[in-house]
Each structure stands twice: as structure tokens, then as C-alpha cells.
Design an enzyme around this catalytic site. Structure first.
Site, short mmCIF file in Angstrom:
data_model
loop_
_atom_site.label_atom_id
_atom_site.label_comp_id
_atom_site.label_asym_id
_atom_site.label_seq_id
_atom_site.Cartn_x
_atom_site.Cartn_y
_atom_site.Cartn_z
N ASN A 181 -90.65 -45.16 5.37
CA ASN A 181 -90.96 -44.16 6.39
C ASN A 181 -89.68 -43.82 7.14
O ASN A 181 -88.89 -44.71 7.49
CB ASN A 181 -92.00 -44.68 7.39
N TYR A 185 -87.43 -41.34 16.28
CA TYR A 185 -87.91 -42.02 17.48
C TYR A 185 -86.71 -42.25 18.40
O TYR A 185 -85.70 -42.79 17.96
CB TYR A 185 -88.54 -43.38 17.14
N ARG A 198 -88.66 -46.40 20.58
CA ARG A 198 -89.90 -45.88 21.15
C ARG A 198 -90.70 -45.18 20.05
O ARG A 198 -90.66 -43.98 19.87
CB ARG A 198 -89.60 -44.90 22.28
N LEU A 200 -94.57 -44.49 18.77
CA LEU A 200 -95.94 -44.53 19.24
C LEU A 200 -96.83 -45.18 18.18
O LEU A 200 -96.48 -45.24 17.00
CB LEU A 200 -96.43 -43.12 19.57
N ARG A 203 -97.51 -43.65 14.68
CA ARG A 203 -96.38 -43.27 13.83
C ARG A 203 -96.14 -44.32 12.74
O ARG A 203 -96.51 -45.49 12.86
CB ARG A 203 -95.13 -43.08 14.68
N ASP A 294 -88.77 -35.77 28.89
CA ASP A 294 -89.43 -35.56 27.60
C ASP A 294 -89.65 -34.08 27.34
O ASP A 294 -89.37 -33.23 28.18
CB ASP A 294 -90.76 -36.33 27.54
#
Length: 494
Positions: A181, A185, A198, A200, A203, A294
Site C-alpha cells: 500500500n 499521510y 498520521r 486514519l 486507510r 488541514d
């Protein structure tokens, strides 16, 4: 299908950009703390070039010897170029990707030969292992050698903003790259050899971490910085969970992905990245990440996320550091999202054929609102489309509002959309509301973290059982009269 050559690395893409007038070199000193953000956003909002900061000033007041690249995908044209395409070719490439996901049966030799581009794309997904990868030409002592930005005044510290994080499941060998994968991030720098990742819970990196934690084993992690554009964009694409971004990147690149074994961890890494950070995530080891600005335009709260212990940093000779900044749109992720919108449309149409267009307005954080144009044929069709979209892809589960309009409405024109809402929608009849559905926990409007309502607005003409009244007739001029008026006025008005 490609109109541009393959870009095997970031450098080749920058060479193309500079030759096209789409790269600017800045020799004035620019502070990595907050000031660089102002340059990036100003260039993006002006539709300007990618930026190369030759003298990025570090915390000690000294310029970094490593140049910083920013605003790489600051225009739709450069995002498309990263895929080897002109902007006009993006929808065609989206159709190609939809066909790769669900190819139609082959009908005879002529049809089989016409599928050659698809076969070539499939072959391009087989990675190639390099013995002497450029990214391992040199080593950096620790994270302090990197010119990492602190984008916003309220940020907790330096933040790596364009990392391609490479992970694999616990039950696979390092060579099984089809199970890898790749995710973008953000990574907070805590010290010379520590990062916070980070990711989530939904993910891919987090899913892999749970598998390693169940086995009670540390997870190898690599962070590739400054990858080639196809790999960068593949890592950000909403691909199916069964498709590895690492292998898929060969399709948009038009050439096989080159990889190499990492030096200190059992993982394969992009061979032509500028920098690779290697390390381990140990089960249960977390640190408080944030707050950071963000994509919503707000600072998110500080929360615990996995801690990565760095074991090595390899790089190319004279490496480049790729950075970006996220904030209230427009920002670089929202520009990428506009192009991805056009790539996703054929995938949506393959599942919901009546969809003629789909627009995810960048101002709505690229995914929290959707306007859908349909060819309406029967009562209740708009609601069926809403529910189909919410359940189709994980990304649409975070879409809070869907507005459905008729085929005579331009879904990407706010004047058209607002006219349809104002004249074809009754709040009591045409609004569908759902409670307690999945939502990005960064949405501060949600009453509960991770759960929120959704609203669907049927702004289509009502037909059949949807109404008991005769519907109004839309006013329109004779097209011939409009054409004659335009022709004569063009001569009069110049």
C-alpha cells in the site's frame, strides 16, 4: 494515449516543466517556517509555475543545501502532465481506467488487437528491480538534514507534507509488491530519528499496522520523498483496496516501476525517489500529533498516532525535497482533486449509467458536496442515484450533500445549479436526510466524531407520481434567432 514522454523521476518532470516555462527558480532566502507557505499559495492562486527554492532557510537561520520543490501540481495542466496527458485527454484516460477495472468480454481477433493499449498497460504494472538504485547513492545523517516546512503559524512543528508512505501486510514477503500500500499521510518530525505517521483507521497503512500489531511484531515502513509524478498521483488516487498503488503507477507512467530493496528494513522502495526514510513502527508506540492546519481551513486537534523510529535515510546525489501546503481551497490537493473528478466520472458512469456529469466543487473541500447531472426517466430516480453514490466508493461516504439536476442544467455552473434548486425543489418533498453515517472526523460540524448526517436535494423536474401539478415550461429562444443575433452583433460590437 500518452501525449508526453514517460517521466521516470521527479527530475525529468521538472526538466520538462522548466522547458515549458512552468518552473521558477527562487534564489532569495525564504524561511521554511510559515513564509514559504505564502509563496506557494500566491503562486497557486495566480495559476503560476512550480517553484524551486534554492535558499530555504532552516530554524538555525542557515539556508539548506537541499533545494525545496513546491506547487508541483498547482495547475490542472501539470496534474494531467504528471499522467503524461493533455487536460483534454483526462476523460479518455478515465474511461480507460474504468475499462481496466471491469473489462468487457473480447469479441474476435479484431477486438483483441484493439485492446493492445490495455494489455501494454497491464504489462507496465510489473515492477523492475534495480541493483544500484539512484536513491541509495548517498546517506543523510538524520532528519535535521531535511528542509522540512512548518506551514502554518499554529502548527505543532515541522511537517513532511508530500510523503509516499510504503507498507505491506504482515503475512507477505518483501517481494510481494502487489500487496503493498502507498498512501500520502502527513508525517510530523519529532526529532532527529523520530516521526509521527498520521494515517486514519480506514486507510491502507493503518490496516497493515493492525495486522503487524496482532502478530506482536514491529512493522517496516518506508517514506519516499520526491517520487516521479505517476507514483505521486497513484498514491493519491482512490484505487480499489485490492490494487497496489506501487504496481498500478506503471499505467500512468507508461513504463515499469523501478524498485529496490531498502537498506535496513525488509521492504522494497521506489528506486528513483529523491529521498527514502526507512524505519519501524512498534505496536502500541504512539505520540501526540498536531495540531496542524488541514484541508478544511481549520487546525485539527492534537491526537495520538503511530510513532516511527528511523533506521536510515538514503538519497540521490544532490537530492531535491518535495513539499506542499494544505489549507482552505484552493490549495494543491484541491487542484489534484479537480483532475481526479474527471478521472472518476467514467467509473461512476459504469455503475450508474444515467449519470451524465458529476462535479465535486473544490471549495467544498473536494469531496464534501457533489452535484450530479442525470438523464431522468422515472419518478424517484434522483434519490436512487444519491443512495447509489453514497454506497459506491469509500470516498463518497464522506460526501455530506448531493444535489441532483436534470440534463438541461450545467452541473459545474453555480448559476444553473442554484436556478434548478430554486425552481425545481420543494424543501418538504425533495430533501432527503440521513442520520449517523460515516464522516471524516475532521468535520467539526459533525455532532459526533466520525458520524454525521447526509442531505440529498432533488433539484430535477418532477414527473409522474412525484407531483400532482402540471410542470412549467422552460422558456427558450429559437436557436436560429440566437445565431443570427450573435453574427450581426459581432460585426457591430467588434
Amino acid at each position: 494515449m500518452r501525449s508526453l514522454p514517460a517521466f521516470p523521476d521527479l527530475r525529468s518532470f521538472l526538466t520538462w516543466a522548466e522547458g515549458s516555462g512552468a518552473l521558477a527558480r527562487l534564489t532569495d532566502p525564504v524561511d521554511l517556517r510559515h513564509e514559504m507557505t505564502a509563496f506557494e499559495l500566491a503562486a497557486l492562486r495566480a495559476g503560476g509555475p512550480a517553484l524551486r527554492f534554492e535558499r530555504a532557510v532552516q530554524a538555525d537561520g542557515q539556508p539548506s543545501p537541499i533545494p525545496v520543490i513546491a506547487n508541483l501540481f498547482g495547475t490542472r495542466q501539470r496534474v494531467a502532465a504528471g499522467l503524461g496527458l493533455d487536460v483534454q485527454q483526462v476523460p479518455e484516460f478515465g474511461s480507460f481506467l474504468a475499462a481496466l477495472r471491469a473489462p468487457a468480454p473480447v469479441e474476435g481477433m479484431r477486438d483483441a488487437l484493439s485492446r493492445w493499449p490495455m494489455l501494454k498497460a497491464a504489462l507496465a504494472t510489473r515492477p523492475k528491480v534495480m541493483k544500484r538504485p539512484p536513491v541509495q547513492q548517498e546517506r543523510l545523517p538524520d532528519l535535521t538534514a531535511l528542509p522540512v516546512q512548518t506551514p502554518w503559524p499554529g502548527d505543532a512543528g515541522p511537517l513532511i507534507t508530500w510523503p509516499v508512505v510504503v507498507t505491506r501486510p504482515h503475512d507477505t514477503p518483501p517481494e510481494a509488491v502487489q500487496r503493498y500500500n502507498l498512501g500520502v499521510y502527513r508525517a510530523q518530525v519529532l526529532g532527529p530519528d523520530r516521526l509521527i505517521l498520521r494515517w486514519l483507521a480506514h486507510r491502507g497503512g493503518a490496516a497493515h499496522a493492525r495486522g503487524w500489531a496482532r502478530a506482536g511484531a514491529p512493522m517496516p515502513v518506508a517514506i519516499a520523498l520526491g517520487c516521479d509524478p505517476a507514483l505521486l498521483l497513484s498514491a493519491a488516487l482512490p484505487l480499489p483496496e485490492t490494487v497496489s498503488e506501487l504496481t498500478f503507477s506503471g499505467v500512468p507512467r507508461g513504463a515499469r516501476t523501478e524498485i529496490a530493496p531498502a537498506r535496513t528494513i525488509p521492504l522494497m522502495v521506489p528506486a528513483r525517489a529523491e529521498i527514502v526514510i526507512e524505519g519501524w513502527v512498534h505496536p502500541g508506540e504512539t505520540a501526540l500529533e498536531g495540531p496542524f492546519g488541514d484541508h478544511t481551513g481549520y487546525y485539527n486537534a492534537a491526537e495520538p498516532f503511530p510513532l516511527m523510529q528511523v533506521s536510515a535515510i538514503t538519497c540521490r546525489r544532490d537530492p531535491l525535497y518535495l513539499s506542499t501546503v494544505t489549507g482552505r481551497p484552493p490549495d494543491e490537493p484541491s487542484v489534484i482533486g479537480e483532475v481526479f473528478n474527471d478521472l472518476a466520472l467514467p467509473v461512476v458512469q459504469a455503475q450508474i449509467p444515467e449519470v451524465l456529469d458529476l462535479w465535486l466543487p473544490p471549495a467544498a473541500c473536494s469531496y464534501r458536496m457533489a452535484v450530479v447531472r442525470i438523464a431522468k426517466r422515472y419518478p424517484g430516480q434522483a434519490r436512487r442515484v444519491m443512495m447509489a453514490l453514497w454506497g459506491m466508493l469509500p470516498q463518497f461516504s464522506y460526501t455530506k450533500m448531493i444535489v441532483v439536476v436534470d440534463d438541461d442544467i450545467d452541473a459545474r455552473n453555480w448559476d444553473d445549479v442554484l436556478w434548478a434548486i430554486s425552481t425545481r425543489m420543494d424543501p418538504a418533498r425533495d430533501v432527503m436526510s440521513i442520520d449517523s453515517t460515516p464522516m471524516d472526523y475532521l468535520d467539526f460540524a459533525s455532532p459526533r466524531e466520525g458520524l454525521a448526517g447526509k442531505i440529498g436535494i432533488d433539484a430535477t423536474t418532477k414527473i409522474g407520481a412525484e407531483t400532482t401539478r402540471d410542470w412549467g415550461e422552460v422558456m427558450a429562444l429559437d436557436p436560429a434567432h440566437e445565431a443570427r443575433a450573435a453574427e450581426i452583433l459581432s460585426k457591430v460590437l467588434g
